[in-house]
Design a protein around this motif. Sequence first.
Motif, short mmCIF file in Angstrom:
data_model
loop_
_atom_site.label_atom_id
_atom_site.label_comp_id
_atom_site.label_asym_id
_atom_site.label_seq_id
_atom_site.Cartn_x
_atom_site.Cartn_y
_atom_site.Cartn_z
N ARG A 133 0.82 -1.21 0.00
CA ARG A 133 0.00 0.00 0.00
C ARG A 133 0.86 1.26 0.00
NH1 ARG A 133 -5.30 1.48 1.07
NH2 ARG A 133 -5.53 3.60 1.86
N LYS A 134 1.99 1.22 0.72
CA LYS A 134 2.82 2.43 0.78
C LYS A 134 3.41 2.78 -0.60
CE LYS A 134 7.07 0.06 2.21
NZ LYS A 134 8.12 -0.01 3.25
N SER A 135 3.55 1.74 -1.44
CA SER A 135 4.09 2.02 -2.76
C SER A 135 3.10 2.80 -3.62
CB SER A 135 4.46 0.70 -3.47
OG SER A 135 3.30 -0.06 -3.74
N PHE A 136 1.82 2.66 -3.29
CA PHE A 136 0.80 3.40 -4.04
C PHE A 136 1.08 4.90 -3.96
CE2 PHE A 136 -3.07 5.91 -3.99
CZ PHE A 136 -3.73 5.49 -5.14
N TYR A 137 1.36 5.39 -2.75
CA TYR A 137 1.56 6.82 -2.56
C TYR A 137 2.95 7.27 -3.00
CZ TYR A 137 -2.84 6.55 -0.11
OH TYR A 137 -4.17 6.34 0.18
N THR A 138 3.80 6.32 -3.35
CA THR A 138 5.08 6.68 -3.93
C THR A 138 4.90 7.22 -5.34
OG1 THR A 138 6.22 4.98 -2.64
CG2 THR A 138 7.35 5.81 -4.62
N TYR A 139 3.88 6.69 -6.02
CA TYR A 139 3.66 7.04 -7.42
C TYR A 139 2.45 7.95 -7.65
CZ TYR A 139 6.88 3.16 -8.09
OH TYR A 139 7.96 2.32 -8.04
N PHE A 140 1.47 7.90 -6.76
CA PHE A 140 0.24 8.67 -6.98
C PHE A 140 -0.18 9.36 -5.69
CE2 PHE A 140 0.23 4.91 -9.73
CZ PHE A 140 0.21 5.51 -10.98
N GLU A 141 -0.58 10.60 -5.83
CA GLU A 141 -0.96 11.36 -4.64
C GLU A 141 -2.37 11.02 -4.16
OE1 GLU A 141 -2.57 15.39 -6.96
OE2 GLU A 141 -0.68 15.44 -5.84
N SER A 142 -3.17 10.42 -5.03
CA SER A 142 -4.54 10.08 -4.66
C SER A 142 -5.09 9.03 -5.61
CB SER A 142 -5.43 11.32 -4.71
OG SER A 142 -5.53 11.79 -6.05
N LYS A 143 -6.22 8.48 -5.24
CA LYS A 143 -6.89 7.52 -6.12
C LYS A 143 -7.30 8.20 -7.42
CE LYS A 143 -11.24 4.95 -6.38
NZ LYS A 143 -12.46 4.56 -5.65
N ASP A 144 -7.79 9.43 -7.34
CA ASP A 144 -8.20 10.15 -8.55
C ASP A 144 -7.02 10.33 -9.51
OD1 ASP A 144 -10.79 10.33 -7.74
OD2 ASP A 144 -10.69 12.43 -7.11
#
Length: 236
Positions: A49-60
């Motif tokens: 999950r932490k890698s998600f915010y490495t690449y994208f600031e939000s779901k949108d």
Amino acid sequence: MSAPAIPNPEAPQADTRERLLDAAEALIYAGGIHATGVDAIVRAAGAARKSFYTYFESKDALVAAALSRRDERWMRWFVAGTLACGRTPQARLVGMFDVLREWFASEGFHGCAFLNAAGETASSDDPVRVVARDHKARLLDFVREQSDAWAAASGADRRVAARLARQWLILIDGAIGVALVSGDADAALDARAAGRALLDALAPRSDSGSRSQSRSESALRAPLRRAAQRKEQDHE
């Protein structure tokens, strides 16, 4: 021609960002934006999950990026399929619906991802809505190219070509919507028939046809002229 395939999220060569984009696109296209959570995307991507915010600031931001990538792939597929349908502008315009029909009949067809996404956003400034609007603008530009070529070949005015392009886009999106709701891939054939009728209606009449019409109109007016002449002679 088949519909554009969704890349395999488990492909070993895909890096984490690409796997997140693959997963987001596949899940959102099948189930919608609001029904798809970040956790589901992360799990499908096999990422932390932490890698998600490495690449994208939000779901949108992730959804907008996934749609932008789909736009590039979908347009390449649609343009290539259209150009393969024939050498004449009319054959290519009409052939668009044959390309669409194969997509409609493919497994996993869930309508237009861009219309679906736009329907889930409230603001016209939403990044997802902006991507959807840009996609339709690109599609309209391509249709306009074919409409301009048709106008040049048939002798129609460029203003007619502009109107044709807008109406053709409505036929495309209408066919996609009907195919999605009805589950009937032949919605593309109905749109194709409507498109043929539209081309026939907008095509300039040939010179021979115009002359024939003028002769017919003159023949119809001749008895009226003779009657008027007789009336003038009676009053002399």
